[in-house]
Scaffold this motif. Structure first.
Motif, PDB file in Angstrom:
ATOM      1  N   GLN A 175      13.270  96.504  44.978  1.00 27.28           N
ATOM      2  CA  GLN A 175      11.935  95.917  45.077  1.00 27.28           C
ATOM      3  C   GLN A 175      11.613  95.552  46.524  1.00 27.28           C
ATOM      4  N   GLY A 176      12.621  95.079  47.274  1.00 27.63           N
ATOM      5  CA  GLY A 176      12.402  94.744  48.678  1.00 27.63           C
ATOM      6  C   GLY A 176      12.042  95.961  49.511  1.00 27.63           C
ATOM      7  N   VAL A 177      12.709  97.082  49.266  1.00 23.71           N
ATOM      8  CA  VAL A 177      12.378  98.316  49.978  1.00 23.71           C
ATOM      9  C   VAL A 177      10.971  98.768  49.626  1.00 23.71           C
ATOM     10  N   LEU A 178      10.640  98.701  48.336  1.00 25.68           N
ATOM     11  CA  LEU A 178       9.289  99.103  47.896  1.00 25.68           C
ATOM     12  C   LEU A 178       8.220  98.272  48.585  1.00 25.68           C
ATOM     13  N   ALA A 179       8.451  96.957  48.700  1.00 25.61           N
ATOM     14  CA  ALA A 179       7.462  96.077  49.320  1.00 25.61           C
ATOM     15  C   ALA A 179       7.291  96.384  50.803  1.00 25.61           C
ATOM     16  N   ALA A 180       8.345  96.862  51.476  1.00 25.54           N
ATOM     17  CA  ALA A 180       8.281  97.098  52.917  1.00 25.54           C
ATOM     18  C   ALA A 180       7.567  98.394  53.270  1.00 25.54           C
ATOM     19  N   LEU A 181       7.451  99.341  52.333  1.00 26.93           N
ATOM     20  CA  LEU A 181       6.873 100.643  52.636  1.00 26.93           C
ATOM     21  C   LEU A 181       5.343 100.592  52.593  1.00 26.93           C
ATOM     22  N   GLY A 182       4.736 101.509  53.320  1.00 25.34           N
ATOM     23  CA  GLY A 182       3.289 101.623  53.365  1.00 25.34           C
ATOM     24  C   GLY A 182       2.773 102.582  52.312  1.00 25.34           C
ATOM     25  N   PRO A 183       1.459 102.631  52.096  1.00 26.81           N
ATOM     26  CA  PRO A 183       0.893 103.465  51.029  1.00 26.81           C
ATOM     27  C   PRO A 183       1.067 104.957  51.254  1.00 26.81           C
ATOM     28  N   ASN A 184       1.284 105.379  52.500  1.00 25.86           N
ATOM     29  CA  ASN A 184       1.474 106.804  52.768  1.00 25.86           C
ATOM     30  C   ASN A 184       2.942 107.202  52.783  1.00 25.86           C
ATOM     31  N   ASP A 185       3.838 106.229  52.649  1.00 21.85           N
ATOM     32  CA  ASP A 185       5.262 106.524  52.602  1.00 21.85           C
ATOM     33  C   ASP A 185       5.670 106.918  51.192  1.00 21.85           C
ATOM     34  N   GLU A 186       6.837 107.579  51.099  1.00 21.59           N
ATOM     35  CA  GLU A 186       7.345 108.028  49.810  1.00 21.59           C
ATOM     36  C   GLU A 186       8.665 107.318  49.489  1.00 21.59           C
ATOM     37  N   MET A 187       8.903 107.175  48.189  1.00 26.45           N
ATOM     38  CA  MET A 187      10.133 106.536  47.739  1.00 26.45           C
ATOM     39  C   MET A 187      10.554 107.156  46.414  1.00 26.45           C
ATOM     40  N   GLY A 188      11.859 107.259  46.220  1.00 24.32           N
ATOM     41  CA  GLY A 188      12.428 107.723  44.955  1.00 24.32           C
ATOM     42  C   GLY A 188      13.739 107.012  44.699  1.00 24.32           C
ATOM     43  N   VAL A 189      14.120 106.896  43.434  1.00 21.08           N
ATOM     44  CA  VAL A 189      15.350 106.203  43.051  1.00 21.08           C
ATOM     45  C   VAL A 189      16.168 107.118  42.159  1.00 21.08           C
ATOM     46  N   VAL A 190      17.436 107.344  42.554  1.00 25.30           N
ATOM     47  CA  VAL A 190      18.375 108.164  41.793  1.00 25.30           C
ATOM     48  C   VAL A 190      19.449 107.246  41.225  1.00 25.30           C
ATOM     49  N   LEU A 191      19.820 107.463  39.970  1.00 26.09           N
ATOM     50  CA  LEU A 191      20.869 106.629  39.372  1.00 26.09           C
ATOM     51  C   LEU A 191      21.671 107.441  38.373  1.00 26.09           C
ATOM     52  N   TRP A 192      22.743 106.834  37.902  1.00 27.09           N
ATOM     53  CA  TRP A 192      23.596 107.421  36.860  1.00 27.09           C
ATOM     54  C   TRP A 192      23.730 106.418  35.738  1.00 27.09           C
ATOM     55  N   ASP A 193      23.322 106.802  34.516  1.00 24.04           N
ATOM     56  CA  ASP A 193      23.495 105.938  33.357  1.00 24.04           C
ATOM     57  C   ASP A 193      24.117 106.732  32.214  1.00 24.04           C
ATOM     58  N   GLY A 194      25.045 107.600  32.578  1.00 22.43           N
ATOM     59  CA  GLY A 194      25.628 108.565  31.659  1.00 22.43           C
ATOM     60  C   GLY A 194      25.204 109.968  32.033  1.00 22.43           C
ATOM     61  N   ASN A 195      24.033 110.058  32.683  1.00 18.79           N
ATOM     62  CA  ASN A 195      23.520 111.306  33.233  1.00 18.79           C
ATOM     63  C   ASN A 195      22.920 111.016  34.602  1.00 18.79           C
ATOM     64  N   GLU A 196      23.042 111.987  35.497  1.00 19.42           N
ATOM     65  CA  GLU A 196      22.444 111.851  36.820  1.00 19.42           C
ATOM     66  C   GLU A 196      20.978 112.255  36.740  1.00 19.42           C
ATOM     67  N   HIS A 197      20.064 111.354  37.105  1.00 20.15           N
ATOM     68  CA  HIS A 197      18.637 111.675  37.012  1.00 20.15           C
ATOM     69  C   HIS A 197      17.858 110.728  37.924  1.00 20.15           C
ATOM     70  N   TRP A 198      16.584 111.062  38.097  1.00 19.56           N
ATOM     71  CA  TRP A 198      15.666 110.228  38.877  1.00 19.56           C
ATOM     72  C   TRP A 198      15.106 109.131  37.979  1.00 19.56           C
ATOM     73  N   LEU A 199      15.140 107.906  38.454  1.00 17.36           N
ATOM     74  CA  LEU A 199      14.369 106.857  37.789  1.00 17.36           C
ATOM     75  C   LEU A 199      12.890 107.185  37.949  1.00 17.36           C
ATOM     76  N   PHE A 200      12.502 107.527  39.147  1.00 18.02           N
ATOM     77  CA  PHE A 200      11.221 108.176  39.415  1.00 18.02           C
ATOM     78  C   PHE A 200      11.417 109.018  40.666  1.00 18.02           C
ATOM     79  N   PRO A 201      10.858 110.236  40.690  1.00 16.93           N
ATOM     80  CA  PRO A 201      11.083 111.138  41.823  1.00 16.93           C
ATOM     81  C   PRO A 201      10.336 110.654  43.065  1.00 16.93           C
ATOM     82  N   MET A 202      10.495 111.401  44.168  1.00 12.98           N
ATOM     83  CA  MET A 202       9.823 111.047  45.411  1.00 12.98           C
ATOM     84  C   MET A 202       8.313 111.025  45.186  1.00 12.98           C
ATOM     85  N   THR A 203       7.713 109.893  45.455  1.00 17.38           N
ATOM     86  CA  THR A 203       6.282 109.725  45.195  1.00 17.38           C
ATOM     87  C   THR A 203       5.696 108.745  46.196  1.00 17.38           C
ATOM     88  N   LYS A 204       4.397 108.862  46.445  1.00 17.16           N
ATOM     89  CA  LYS A 204       3.700 107.926  47.319  1.00 17.16           C
ATOM     90  C   LYS A 204       3.722 106.532  46.676  1.00 17.16           C
TER      91      LYS A 204
END
Length: 965
Positions: A432-461
């Motif tokens: 959440q801290g990283v998300l708050a620091a980014l600007g509206p034109n920046d992109e962010m994505g989160v990758v995790l493993w919860d039994g399978n490797e997948h994106w929580l949400f892919p790279m997005t503005k």
């Protein structure tokens, strides 16, 4: 059967209503039969009674079996951990003896209360999962939460397992409030008696002193018994000395003379050591004071050596200036009070941390301390200021104007499940801290493993931060086996991004296997950097160091979760460097200001770089860059002043300024403008802390010693965490004012008492108080008297934890009932009865019509025709008319009339009696043959056959026509 009423006062209407029904039945002049009159009377009586009972809220109490029990577990510091574990075990043991219809739940409490498990039939508390503050005991909050969480049905009982040492709220008031709701309270005493306890109650120091003034340091010590002890004294963390003292049972007072020859902020710390004392937490206290002198300025720099020219420029105007590194930043609000202005030179938001930024914001807004932010490549948007208290305080906005297009950045977070307490929640907070620091034109994505490797949400503005924040809040990552898969996903996502700066942050405890060298080479070749954060590592840092080295990023070994948000903000700033412009430009003067007075528009030398920002609406901006971005901005923020300079003051970007003849004048004017401006109010103020509450006592006198009455005084109270509340002071006597404020957190509380007139602050006084340790350590034994009174007032009993037969599920069981509302059924019944009442009184049906209706109902509903009836002797008028029409049509159709059409085959004897003839007169029987004008009958009517009204009318009509002829 048991019944009750929710609104019993409506029953008073029943007798008047029944009297009205009786009166109406007796006075009615409707001519009906007796049975209808009495039937209507009883129907109306039933309807009125049903309506009154519905208004009174009649309920049927259905018997229920079962008991609901909430166990309230005290998790505060005053209860030792072994006893907390024993309480959990006791809950399981008591629950084993409950009946199948009984239910149990668990509430844990400390500073606040939280439901561990709701009431249910299966109870097995293996581990307490809920997290509550341990520095306070709020029994009232636990009782109120347990009472509110009970189901509506069944017997309700609270079982309080505590030492009774409450220091927040009023437990007795909550027990008395729960009794009308059918809740009883049992208690299980806990805690231990600590003998031979010695505690420091208070350290008293005058809040403000003059240079060289002699004063006394007062130490208040509480002891359970007479004994010897050693008092050690520290000032600004430096040891001053110690003294052997003899303590008497009860309260003790010791004084130490002190003098402070130099202006500044001074903190005192006292520690008492006594042999056999088992509770060292309450053996120390602290206080602070300040000595006023010339205005003081503090410069906090990321590179103190490079900012020496700035310090000399400020000293040239006779401003006492102190230059320190980031580690020298004051950590408390009290320390910040000793300076009139604070300069931050190229300091990133992550270097300060959010708590320190909150204190700095409060120092400016609430206490009038000045703030000057000097830029650099680690400041403003490039330093992660976006969404921080620093951005709130400064006159610049980190979000750039929509017309300005800057290179964007992209960051991918690799999240690994942590094996330390509450680890996944800490990871969510970091994301959440990283998300708050980014600007509206920046992109962010989160990758995790919860039994399978997948994106929580892919790279997005990150334009919709709320939507992404909700996904992060629901993230629940697991303990992944290898970095290969998740980092491959992050690499592929960043390769597709069109951002100019790309970065990966790996969050882990170091357990997973390292990614392959070929993958790291591919990541670096695609101009992607990788940093790693090692949290509570127990597998060695080698893997994480290797990833950071090969990814050309940074490695962070973290030992405390509190460090994580700052680290993630600093790492997010890696992709925010796109806000930096490093092209030479000449400053442009567009407005006059005190800060640039005496410096011409053409005198400013070239600057080599700056950080792009946007001015806030109320900000004054005298200097601009050639690209239309603010260079120098300032404004009034609360009681203080804030200045922002988006370039730097050292050789990197201000190389041409260091030899400028007006360099000192420029920075001296900025420093002078930012100084604190409030005049000190001359009040005699005392602040004490007792039972978790601070108390302010103030005496206001003028220069002649007369009382100053009817003042408007407001105290801004700032907690150790930077949280602010405003408390008005009320006059309680001539020149005497008082107020109270909460003190839940341990540490120093700084108060700014403001004297307000006509909406403006005309004076202020800064004072402070310290909560030296949690009040959990004030009491040396359990409060058994309070526990006993709670059980007596709550209709329960004191349970013996060593006697398992003393069980809350077994004693004083009561039969309970579930209320069923009947008003709706009564109302429906009254509505159905009302038409029947009207029908009985107003509708009169002949027996023949009722029989005919019954036959129709019988044939339509029950499909029963009954025994066939003989045909009636006469036809209805309709049937006769139809027969007439048929005969006429037959006559018209024939070519010639048949003269024998109406001639009977045999002579018909018509024997009848004129019903309209005078009495005694009778026609003679006449034999009629072959006479077309005479109506005849084939035979004499059967006297036993019923004659209808239609037949009689037809006969009368025929006889009348015959007489006329």
């Amino acid at each position: 059967m048991n019944f009750q009423f929710t609104h019993p006062y409506y029953l008073m209407l029943l007798i008047p209503a029944l009297v009205w029904v009786v009166w109406l039945a007796l006075k009615s002049d409707v001519q009906v039969s007796a049975w209808r009159r009495w039937t209507g009377f009883w129907l109306r009586t039933v309807i009125v009674t049903a309506l009154i009972l519905a208004l009174a809220g009649l309920q049927w109490l259905r018997p229920l079996e079962g008991m609901n029990v909430f166990f309230l577990l005290d998790r505060s510091d005053s209860v030792p951990s072994p006893q907390q574990e024993a309480a959990r075990t006791l809950v399981n043991q008591m629950s084993e003896k409950k009946k199948k219809t009984d239910k149990a739940g668990v509430v844990v409490f400390g500073s606040e209360a939280s439901i561990e498990t709701a009431v249910n039939q299966a109870v097995d508390v293996e581990k307490i999962q809920a997290v509550v503050g341990r520095e306070r005991t709020d029994i009232e909050g636990a009782i109120r939460l347990g009472t509110a969480a009970f189901p509506e049905n069944g017997q309700k009982r609270l079982v309080l397992l505590s030492d009774g040492n409450e220091n927040v709220g009023d437990a007795m008031a909550s027990v008395l409030a729960s009794r009308p709701l059918g809740v009883t309270v049992d208690v299980v005493p806990m805690g231990i008696t600590r003998g031979n306890d010695v505690s420091v109650q208070k350290l008293s120091v005058p809040p403000k002193l003059k240079k060289g003034q002699v004063f006394e340091l007062k130490i208040f010590v509480q002891a359970d018994r007479a004994q010897s002890a050693t008092i050690r004294l520290y000032r600004n963390e430096q040891y001053l000395g110690e003294q052997k003292v003899e303590l008497s049972a009860g309260k003790n007072l010791f004084t130490f003379p002190q003098t402070l020859p130099e202006p500044g902020f001074y903190s005192y710390d006292v520690r008492v050591e006594a042999p056999g004392d088992l509770l060292p937490q309450n053996n120390r206290a602290s206080a602070f004071t300040s000595v006023k002198g010339e205005p003081r300025i503090l410069i906090v720099s990321s590179d103190p050596d490079a900012d020496k020219e700035l310090a000399r420029a400020l000293q040239s105007s006779r401003l006492e200036t102190k230059l320190v590194g980031i580690n020298g930043m004051p950590s408390t609000l009290g320390e910040m009070q000793s300076y009139d202005s604070i300069f931050l030179s190229n300091v990133a938001a992550g270097d300060l941390g959010r708590d320190l930024q909150l204190l700095l914001e409060s120092a400016v807004r609430d206490f009038g301390v000045g703030l000057v932010c000097v830029g650099g490549d680690q400041t403003y948007a490039a330093g992660g200021y976006r969404g921080t208290p620093l951005e709130t305080t400064l006159p610049l906005d980190m979000e750039l104007d929509s017309k300005k297009v800057l290179p964007s950045g992209a960051v991918a977070l690799v999240m690994h499940g942590m094996e330390f307490a509450n680890g996944n929640q800490v990871a969510r907070d970091c994301a959440q801290g990283v998300l708050a620091a980014l600007g509206p034109n920046d992109e962010m994505g989160v990758v995790l493993w919860d039994g399978n490797e997948h994106w929580l949400f892919p790279m997005t503005k990150v334009k919709d931060k709320k939507a992404l924040g909700r996904q992060i809040a629901g993230m629940n990552q697991g303990d992944l086996p290898s970095f290969q898969g998740v980092m491959t996903l992050a690499h592929e996502g960043l390769k597709k991004s069109h951002s100019n700066l790309k970065h990966i942050i790996v969050f882990s405890d170091g357990d997973p296997n390292a990614p392959s060298p070929s993958l790291m080479n591919d990541i670096v070749s695609d101009r992607i950097t990788v940093s790693t954060v090692l949290i509570a590592g127990h597998a060695g840092p080698e893997t994480m160091i290797w990833i950071a080295d090969h990814g050309k990023g940074r490695f962070y070994p973290v030992t405390s979760p509190n460090e994580l948000p700052q680290i993630f903000i600093k790492e997010a700033a890696v992709i925010l460097k796109s806000a930096i412009y490093e092209d030479p430009f000449k400053p442009q003067l567009r407005a006059s200001s005190e800060l640039v007075r005496g410096i011409g528009a053409t005198e400013y030398p070239m600057l080599l770089g700056y950080v792009a920002t946007t001015p806030k609406p109320r900000a004054e901006v005298p200097l601009w860059t050639d690209k239309g971005d603010p260079l120098l901005a300032h404004w009034q923020y609360g009681l203080g002043r804030a200045v922002a300079f988006t370039s730097d003051a050292k050789a990197k970007w201000a190389k041409n300024w260091l030899g400028w003849d007006k360099y000192k004048q420029f920075w001296s004017q900025i420093g002078q403008w930012s100084l604190r401006r409030l005049e000190n109010a001359d009040f005699t103020t005392d602040v004490t802390v007792e039972k978790g509450e601070g108390q302010i006592s103030l005496e206001a006198l003028d220069e002649q010693g007369n009382y100053k009455n009817f003042l408007e005084l407001v105290a801004d109270v700032v907690s150790p965490k930077g949280e602010k509340i405003s408390v008005p002071l009320e006059q309680t006597g001539p020149g005497h004012y008082e107020a109270k404020f909460p003190t839940k957190a341990v540490g120093s509380y700084v108060l700014n008492i403001k004297d307000i007139k006509d909406g403006k602050v005309r004076g202020s006084q800064v004072v402070g108080a310290s909560v030296n340790y949690s009040p959990e350590f004030n009491a040396s034994e359990p409060n058994e008297n309070l526990l006993r009174r709670l059980a007596e007032s709550g209709g329960g009993k004191v349970l013996d934890p060593d006697n398992l037969s003393d069980n809350p599920f077994l004693h004083d069981r009561q039969k309970t009932f579930q209320p069923r509302e009947l008003w709706e059924w009564l109302l429906k019944f009254a509505i159905l009865m009302f038409p029947l009442d009207v029908a009985v009184r107003r509708i009169q049906l002949e027996r023949e019509e009722m029989q005919r209706a019954w036959r129709k109902v019988r044939s339509k509903i029950f499909f029963w025709q009954g025994v066939p009836r003989e045909p009636e002797a006469e036809e209805s008028l309709t049937a006769l008319l139809a027969r007439r029409d048929q005969v006429r049509s037959t006559q018209t159709a024939a070519s010639e009339p048949n003269p024998d059409l109406f001639r009977p085959e045999k002579p018909v004897v018509l024997a009848t009696k004129d019903i309209f003839a005078p009495a005694g007169e009778q026609e003679s029987e006449t034999a009629v043959a072959d006479h077309p004008g005479v109506a005849t009958k084939s035979k004499e009517p059967d006297k036993n056959q019923p004659v209808s009204t239609t037949s009689r009318l037809l006969d009368a009509k025929r006889r009348a026509q015959k007489r006329k002829e």
